[in-house]
Design a protein around this motif. Structure first.
Motif, short mmCIF file in Angstrom:
data_model
loop_
_atom_site.label_atom_id
_atom_site.label_comp_id
_atom_site.label_asym_id
_atom_site.label_seq_id
_atom_site.Cartn_x
_atom_site.Cartn_y
_atom_site.Cartn_z
N ALA A 1 43.21 27.47 46.13
CA ALA A 1 42.33 27.48 44.96
C ALA A 1 41.85 28.89 44.64
O ALA A 1 41.58 29.21 43.48
CB ALA A 1 41.13 26.56 45.20
N GLY A 2 41.74 29.74 45.65
CA GLY A 2 41.22 31.09 45.44
C GLY A 2 42.27 32.13 45.10
O GLY A 2 41.96 33.32 45.00
N ALA A 3 43.52 31.69 44.88
CA ALA A 3 44.59 32.65 44.61
C ALA A 3 44.32 33.45 43.34
O ALA A 3 43.99 32.91 42.29
CB ALA A 3 45.91 31.90 44.46
N GLN A 4 44.43 34.75 43.45
CA GLN A 4 44.36 35.68 42.32
C GLN A 4 45.56 36.60 42.44
O GLN A 4 45.57 37.55 43.22
CB GLN A 4 43.05 36.46 42.34
CG GLN A 4 41.82 35.63 41.99
CD GLN A 4 41.81 35.24 40.51
OE1 GLN A 4 41.65 36.08 39.64
NE2 GLN A 4 41.98 33.96 40.26
N GLN B 1 52.03 41.55 35.85
CA GLN B 1 52.06 42.20 34.53
C GLN B 1 50.67 42.68 34.10
O GLN B 1 50.28 42.53 32.95
CB GLN B 1 52.66 41.26 33.48
CG GLN B 1 54.13 40.96 33.72
CD GLN B 1 54.75 40.12 32.61
OE1 GLN B 1 54.05 39.47 31.83
NE2 GLN B 1 56.07 40.12 32.53
N GLY B 2 49.93 43.24 35.04
CA GLY B 2 48.64 43.82 34.73
C GLY B 2 47.50 42.82 34.58
O GLY B 2 46.38 43.20 34.22
N GLU B 3 47.76 41.56 34.87
CA GLU B 3 46.72 40.54 34.80
C GLU B 3 46.65 39.80 36.13
O GLU B 3 47.53 39.93 36.98
CB GLU B 3 47.01 39.54 33.68
CG GLU B 3 47.03 40.13 32.28
CD GLU B 3 47.28 39.06 31.24
OE1 GLU B 3 46.52 38.07 31.19
OE2 GLU B 3 48.25 39.22 30.46
N LYS B 4 45.60 39.00 36.28
CA LYS B 4 45.46 38.17 37.47
C LYS B 4 45.63 36.70 37.07
O LYS B 4 45.08 36.25 36.06
CB LYS B 4 44.10 38.38 38.14
CG LYS B 4 43.97 39.75 38.81
CD LYS B 4 42.72 39.81 39.66
CE LYS B 4 42.59 41.16 40.35
NZ LYS B 4 43.68 41.41 41.32
N PHE B 5 46.37 35.97 37.88
CA PHE B 5 46.67 34.56 37.61
C PHE B 5 46.38 33.73 38.86
O PHE B 5 46.60 34.18 39.98
CB PHE B 5 48.14 34.38 37.24
CG PHE B 5 48.55 35.03 35.96
CD1 PHE B 5 48.57 34.31 34.78
CD2 PHE B 5 48.92 36.37 35.93
CE1 PHE B 5 48.95 34.91 33.58
CE2 PHE B 5 49.30 36.99 34.75
CZ PHE B 5 49.32 36.25 33.57
N ASN B 6 45.92 32.49 38.64
CA ASN B 6 45.92 31.56 39.76
C ASN B 6 47.30 30.88 39.81
O ASN B 6 48.17 31.14 38.96
CB ASN B 6 44.77 30.55 39.66
CG ASN B 6 44.83 29.69 38.41
OD1 ASN B 6 45.89 29.39 37.89
ND2 ASN B 6 43.66 29.28 37.93
#
Length: 564
Positions: A146-149, A153-158
């Protein structure tokens, strides 16, 4: 009343204990079946309240795992669920010893006592602390995912938000997105493998304390599997290997040809068509509107059901940061309402998960007046018949969601169901091997998975991804951590759902009547009894898997997939 208005109050365990002890004493002293039946219902009301508070907490915690209040409440239930299980065990003991057992069986059927006997075996006071530890470890795994960041491509995704990029028509994009995801798992591999190692050893220790040779038999009893054995599951898996794996391999070959690729790598597998996978033609709120249209037309029962789900805000569907991964359906008995949780991300999976979880929710909605909490849900493999079959009953309305891509979706949906069966079988065999050999090292477990991939997933090509080549793929599968042995259930149920798929095409009215009958029966019968009630063939029946595979193969072969 809307879900946000549902009251949550932490159960008072001291009061609950006192109430149980008082009612258990009265139950033992009762002089007639009628008196015991009345007390049984009083006991059930306490169980309903506790379970309802747990489910409200679980929903709100998984919607936002960062919420400190519900994280603390989740910790509370991790500690107290084993104590609650102790009360349920005592109730089972009372029922099994009742001088009025015959009368209870006439009233409720044999399934109540099958459940009681199996549940009684799975608990003793000396394993309480171990059960608390098992709950704690399972929650740790959920929180990691659940805490995945994930940087991409320059952004953070779960994990859920990254999936559309893994399905990109641009091969380099889907490769880099897949590598980013698996880098997350590789980076947490030590932690995840440690959690699983502790879970395996804790579960093995619980099993031995309860008198089982290992956790496998205990795992089956926990899932209240009363009418088939691990040996039958072995035979069923071999049928999948014999009849489904070759069909899946042919589908992968067709996919590779459609994509015009020399090799199909792991990051290509979920990308089915060169023109792109079919996608819903609108955002989440629009998808729900189409579902409302569909369920209104499908039947009066589904119209009533889905209207409730919307008006009472009983769905949390969109992906967001801090939300637990995956999807599920649960039931809040105090308020007589199902609840659906998912992570929409703009892929066809949004429709899959909605129709799937609506199958679960419609079942428990249909059986909510059955009169006994133990019968609201059947065992898991029967539950999955409802969900997977609903996916197919929804086919006539796929044009609402996918427009001109509806036929492409149907081809992919049926193909995906075939692709899943070998994977689901591999996950199950993996668990059987692991729990039969609890002293295995993490590296040895990963090697087991690599070997099973060669048997069930021979198309897998991991290129130079070291984590996956070394057997790490299974670490993404939450069921392995939180609900051991709950996975072959999907495979068994899919074979049943395929039969509804065929039946619905031939005679919708009788297929739907059977399905509603199955839903209304809830958990009042065992798995194979429910299959018989529905009028479909047991997945364990000789020739069943082969016949189903041939039907699906014939349909898929009749489709010119090059036009997609």
């Amino acid at each position: 009343m809307k879900f946000e208005e549902f009251e949550y109050k932490r159960p008072d365990m001291v009061q609950l204990s006192s109430d149980f002890e008082r009612l258990f004493a009265a139950f033992s002293q009762a002089g007639s079946f009628e008196q015991q039946q009345e007390i049984f219902h009083e006991i059930n009301e306490i169980r309903v309240l506790f379970a309802s508070m747990y489910n409200i907490c679980h929903i709100r915690h998984t919607i936002d795992t960062r919420d400190a209040f519900y994280e603390a409440e989740n910790d509370f239930f991790n500690q107290e669920l084993p104590n609650f299980q102790a009360f349920n065990t005592e109730l089972n003991n009372k029922l099994l010893a009742s001088p009025y057992r015959d009368a209870f069986e006439r009233q409720w059927g044999e399934q109540l006592f099958r459940i009681a006997e199996l549940n009684r075996r799975t608990f003793a006071p000396e394993v309480l602390a171990d059960l608390q530890e098992e709950n704690r470890l399972s929650s740790e795994y959920v929180l990691i995912k659940a805490g995945a960041q994930i940087d991409f491509q320059g952004e953070k995704f779960n994990l859920s938000a990254l999936l559309p990029h893994e399905l990109s028509a641009d091969r380099a994009t889907r490769q880099s997105a897949s590598e980013a995801k698996w880098s997350f798992f590789a980076g947490h591999a030590g932690e995840v493998e440690s959690i699983f190692d502790q879970l395996v050893k804790t579960r093995h220790g619980i099993a031995q304390k309860l008198g089982y040779p290992n956790f496998t038999s205990l795992g089956y009893d926990r899932l209240t599997r009363s009418d088939y054995t691990a040996e039958q599951v072995v035979g069923f898996r071999e049928e999948i290997a014999k009849h489904i794996v070759p069909l899946a391999s042919r589908l992968y070959e067709r996919q590779q040809k459609r994509l015009n690729l020399d090799k199909l790598y792991y990051y290509d597998e979920e990308f089915r068509f060169a023109s792109g996978n079919p996608k819903p033609q609108g955002p989440p709120s629009w998808i729900v509107q189409q579902a409302q249209h569909m369920y209104r037309e499908m039947s009066e029962e589904t119209d009533e059901f889905f209207t409730l789900m919307q008006e009472a805000h009983l769905m949390d569907l969109e992906n967001k940061d801090g939300k637990a991964t995956g999807g599920y359906c649960t039931y809040i008995e105090q308020y007589r309402t199902p609840y659906i949780f998912s992570n929409f991300n703009g892929t066809s999976g949004d429709v899959d998960v909605l129709t799937h979880e609506c199958g679960h929710a419609f079942q428990v909605f249909s059986s909510r007046d059955i009169g006994l909490s133990d019968y609201k849900w059947p065992t898991y493999e029967a539950c999955e018949i409802h969900s997977m079959s609903m996916e197919f009953f929804a086919w006539p309305w796929m044009n609402l969601f996918f427009g001109p891509q509806a036929d492409k979706y149907k081809f992919m949906h049926l193909s995906n169901a075939i692709y899943f069966l070998p994977y689901g079988s591999a996950i199950d065999e993996f668990q059987h091997i692991v729990y039969a050999n609890p002293e295995m090292s993490p590296a040895e477990r990963n090697q087991v998975w690599s070997n099973l991939e060669k048997k069930y997933l021979p198309q897998r090509n991991y290129g130079d991804n070291a984590f996956l080549k070394n057997g790490g793929y299974w670490q993404r599968q939450g069921h392995v951590f939180t609900t051991p042995f709950y996975y072959i259930d999907y495979v068994l149920a899919q074979i049943c759902a395929f039969q509804y798929w065929k039946w619905d095409q031939q005679d919708h009215a009788s297929a739907w009547e059977s399905y509603v009958r199955l839903c209304k029966a809830g958990g009042s019968k065992s798995f194979l009894e429910l299959v018989d009630l529905a009028g479909i063939n047991s997945p364990f029946q000789k020739g069943c898997v082969e016949a189903v595979a041939q039907e699906i193969s014939n349909w898929l072969e009749s489709i010119d997939d090059s036009r997609f």
